[in-house]
Design a protein around this motif. Structure first.
Motif, short mmCIF file in Angstrom:
data_model
loop_
_atom_site.label_atom_id
_atom_site.label_comp_id
_atom_site.label_asym_id
_atom_site.label_seq_id
_atom_site.Cartn_x
_atom_site.Cartn_y
_atom_site.Cartn_z
N GLY A 77 0.81 -1.21 0.00
CA GLY A 77 0.00 0.00 0.00
C GLY A 77 0.85 1.26 0.00
O GLY A 77 2.06 1.22 0.24
N GLU A 78 0.21 2.38 -0.25
CA GLU A 78 0.90 3.67 -0.27
C GLU A 78 1.59 3.93 1.06
O GLU A 78 0.98 3.90 2.12
CB GLU A 78 -0.13 4.78 -0.55
CG GLU A 78 0.47 6.17 -0.66
CD GLU A 78 1.26 6.37 -1.95
OE1 GLU A 78 2.16 7.23 -1.94
OE2 GLU A 78 0.97 5.69 -2.95
N GLY A 79 2.91 4.17 0.99
CA GLY A 79 3.68 4.50 2.18
C GLY A 79 3.98 3.32 3.09
O GLY A 79 4.53 3.50 4.18
N GLU A 80 3.66 2.10 2.65
CA GLU A 80 3.87 0.92 3.50
C GLU A 80 5.20 0.24 3.17
O GLU A 80 5.68 0.29 2.04
CB GLU A 80 2.73 -0.07 3.32
CG GLU A 80 1.39 0.45 3.81
CD GLU A 80 0.24 -0.53 3.58
OE1 GLU A 80 -0.81 -0.34 4.22
OE2 GLU A 80 0.39 -1.46 2.76
N SER A 81 5.77 -0.41 4.17
CA SER A 81 7.07 -1.08 3.99
C SER A 81 7.23 -2.13 5.08
O SER A 81 6.35 -2.30 5.94
CB SER A 81 8.21 -0.06 4.06
OG SER A 81 8.17 0.65 5.29
N LEU A 82 8.35 -2.82 5.05
CA LEU A 82 8.68 -3.78 6.10
C LEU A 82 9.77 -3.17 6.96
O LEU A 82 10.90 -2.95 6.50
CB LEU A 82 9.17 -5.10 5.48
CG LEU A 82 9.44 -6.23 6.49
CD1 LEU A 82 8.13 -6.77 7.06
CD2 LEU A 82 10.24 -7.36 5.83
N TYR A 83 9.43 -2.86 8.20
CA TYR A 83 10.42 -2.30 9.11
C TYR A 83 11.28 -3.42 9.67
O TYR A 83 10.76 -4.47 10.08
CB TYR A 83 9.73 -1.54 10.25
CG TYR A 83 10.70 -0.82 11.16
CD1 TYR A 83 11.27 0.39 10.76
CD2 TYR A 83 11.07 -1.35 12.38
CE1 TYR A 83 12.18 1.05 11.58
CE2 TYR A 83 11.98 -0.70 13.21
CZ TYR A 83 12.52 0.51 12.79
OH TYR A 83 13.43 1.15 13.60
N ILE A 84 12.60 -3.21 9.68
CA ILE A 84 13.56 -4.23 10.09
C ILE A 84 14.29 -3.74 11.34
O ILE A 84 14.87 -2.65 11.34
CB ILE A 84 14.57 -4.50 8.96
CG1 ILE A 84 13.84 -4.85 7.66
CG2 ILE A 84 15.54 -5.60 9.35
CD1 ILE A 84 14.70 -4.71 6.42
N ARG A 85 14.26 -4.54 12.40
CA ARG A 85 14.88 -4.14 13.66
C ARG A 85 15.99 -5.13 14.06
O ARG A 85 15.73 -6.13 14.71
CB ARG A 85 13.81 -4.05 14.74
CG ARG A 85 14.28 -3.86 16.19
CD ARG A 85 15.26 -2.73 16.40
NE ARG A 85 14.74 -1.44 16.03
CZ ARG A 85 14.07 -0.62 16.83
NH1 ARG A 85 13.81 -0.97 18.06
NH2 ARG A 85 13.66 0.56 16.39
N PRO A 86 17.25 -4.86 13.69
CA PRO A 86 18.37 -5.64 14.21
C PRO A 86 18.71 -5.14 15.63
O PRO A 86 18.65 -3.94 15.90
CB PRO A 86 19.51 -5.33 13.24
CG PRO A 86 18.88 -4.58 12.09
CD PRO A 86 17.68 -3.92 12.66
N PHE A 87 19.09 -6.05 16.51
CA PHE A 87 19.49 -5.64 17.85
C PHE A 87 20.41 -6.68 18.48
O PHE A 87 20.45 -7.84 18.06
CB PHE A 87 18.27 -5.37 18.75
CG PHE A 87 17.33 -6.53 18.92
CD1 PHE A 87 17.31 -7.27 20.10
CD2 PHE A 87 16.43 -6.89 17.92
CE1 PHE A 87 16.43 -8.33 20.28
CE2 PHE A 87 15.54 -7.95 18.08
CZ PHE A 87 15.54 -8.67 19.27
N MET A 88 21.15 -6.26 19.48
CA MET A 88 22.09 -7.14 20.16
C MET A 88 22.04 -6.85 21.66
O MET A 88 21.85 -5.69 22.06
CB MET A 88 23.52 -6.91 19.64
CG MET A 88 24.54 -7.92 20.15
SD MET A 88 26.24 -7.50 19.70
CE MET A 88 26.12 -7.44 17.93
N PHE A 89 22.21 -7.90 22.47
CA PHE A 89 22.18 -7.68 23.91
C PHE A 89 23.03 -8.72 24.62
O PHE A 89 23.28 -9.82 24.11
CB PHE A 89 20.75 -7.69 24.45
CG PHE A 89 19.97 -8.94 24.15
CD1 PHE A 89 19.89 -9.96 25.09
CD2 PHE A 89 19.31 -9.09 22.95
CE1 PHE A 89 19.17 -11.11 24.83
CE2 PHE A 89 18.58 -10.23 22.67
CZ PHE A 89 18.51 -11.26 23.61
#
Length: 353
Positions: free
Chosen positions: A127-139
């Protein structure tokens, strides 16, 4: 990089309607471990789900944690592409160095992102303005009550289908200039993406919202007078036909969107001033008509126009509380490159095969 795949036996139902931001998560997540003497090992894609770790895990007590944020976009011809993932990889490494955590080589970081995106392709909205947000993280996962750099860490990536960050579109927001709390000081962690930076910002955000403002404009931690960031975004001002933004000297996050916008503005012939801008100079420019436009930049919102500034009882309206012509042009250009609707002259987009 060898990656083990564990197939999910219970695939989730895809969301319908408005996605919001960060409300839904894909079927899979990427996981990899680091242990002293063994380095990175056991890369795997596994079903998304809860984690189990020791209550004494050092992340819970001493906050050794870093993260990144980027997006995958589905183009009109069906391709999936990333936007400058190597920049996120380099920043992630710098954040980890500052927190005495192991670093991930740039190519390994990018490969990990590509891998999880491949397994999440059917979650990328169109859809308009839609995407897949990707969250890499380390702990830090070492179980130890004692202040030292941990010897065990976990690197993960989760993904979330998202709509536009602001559901109402690219519209101006009201900004409260914070003069009590500070976000960062030189020698600290201001240039990193670590959870503690954001936890420490919440008190000012709550204060701003109680006063009817959407975000906080942060001042420097020493003099309490120089503009640094807005909320969790970099910030830029068009003053007397020049673009002014805070320099990255250890207290300001070196944003990928920030860098991209500055590249575009230079190509358009704008004079850029990366300098210390005092709040008094900014407010004066607002009153005498020299402040033409103002906006925040970041991965989530891309560009957020600023329509009002409030500082110690003094208010300034920016661009008649409308999205300025330059702000809108920048948004259209950058998102056009990201979604593949206009040519990418910089080689910033990376196709996920």
């Amino acid at each position: 990089m060898e990656v083990q795949f564990v197939e999910s036996k219970n695939l989730k139902e895809k969301p319908t309607g408005a996605l919001g931001f960060g409300k839904y998560y894909t079927d899979y997540m990427f996981v990899m471990d680091w242990d002293a003497g063994q380095e990175w090992h056991d890369a795997r894609v596994v079903p998304y789900g809860p984690l189990e770790f020791d209550p004494a895990s050092m992340v819970l007590h001493y906050a050794q944690e870093t993260f990144e944020g980027l997006k995958a976009y589905r183009t009109k011809d069906g391709k999936v592409q990333l936007f400058r993932p190597e920049m996120n990889a380099k920043r992630f490494a710098n954040s980890n160095k500052r927190l005495s955590m192991p670093t991930l080589p740039v190519d390994m970081f990018v490969d990990a992102v590509k891998t999880i995106v491949k397994y999440s392709q059917d979650w990328i909205p169109t859809g308009e303005g839609e995407s897949l947000y990707i969250r890499p993280f380390m702990f830090a996962t070492e179980a130890a009550i004692g202040v030292h750099a941990a010897s065990h860490y976990k690197f993960m990536i989760i993904c979330s289908p998202v709509g536009a960050y602001y559901a109402e579109g690219v519209n101006p927001v009201k900004i409260y200039v914070e003069d009590e709390y500070v976000r960062a000081a030189k020698g600290g962690t201001g240039f990193t993406k670590c959870g503690g930076n954001y936890a420490g910002s919440l008190a000012a955000q709550v204060k701003a919202e109680e006063l009817g403002y959407s975000q906080v404009l942060w001042l420097d931690g020493v003099h309490r007078k120089y503009i640094e960031e807005v909320g969790s975004m970099n910030v830029m001002f068009e003053i007397d036909n020049k673009i002014v933004t805070a320099p990255c000297e250890g207290t300001v996050l070196p944003g990928v969107t920030r860098d991209s916008i500055l590249h575009i503005l230079k190509d358009w012939g704008y004079e850029i001033e990366e300098r210390h801008l005092s709040v008094d100079e900014l407010m004066e420019a607002g009153h005498n008509g020299k402040l033409q436009e103002a906006w925040g930049t970041g991965t989530a919102a891309v560009i957020s126009p600023i329509g009002e500034l409030y500082y110690k009882g003094d208010k300034v309206t920016v661009s008649d509380f409308k999205t300025g012509e330059l702000t809108q042009k920048l948004y259209d250009t950058l998102t056009g490159i990201q979604w593949g609707t206009i040519e990418d002259p910089y080689g910033w987009t990376v196709v996920v095969d």
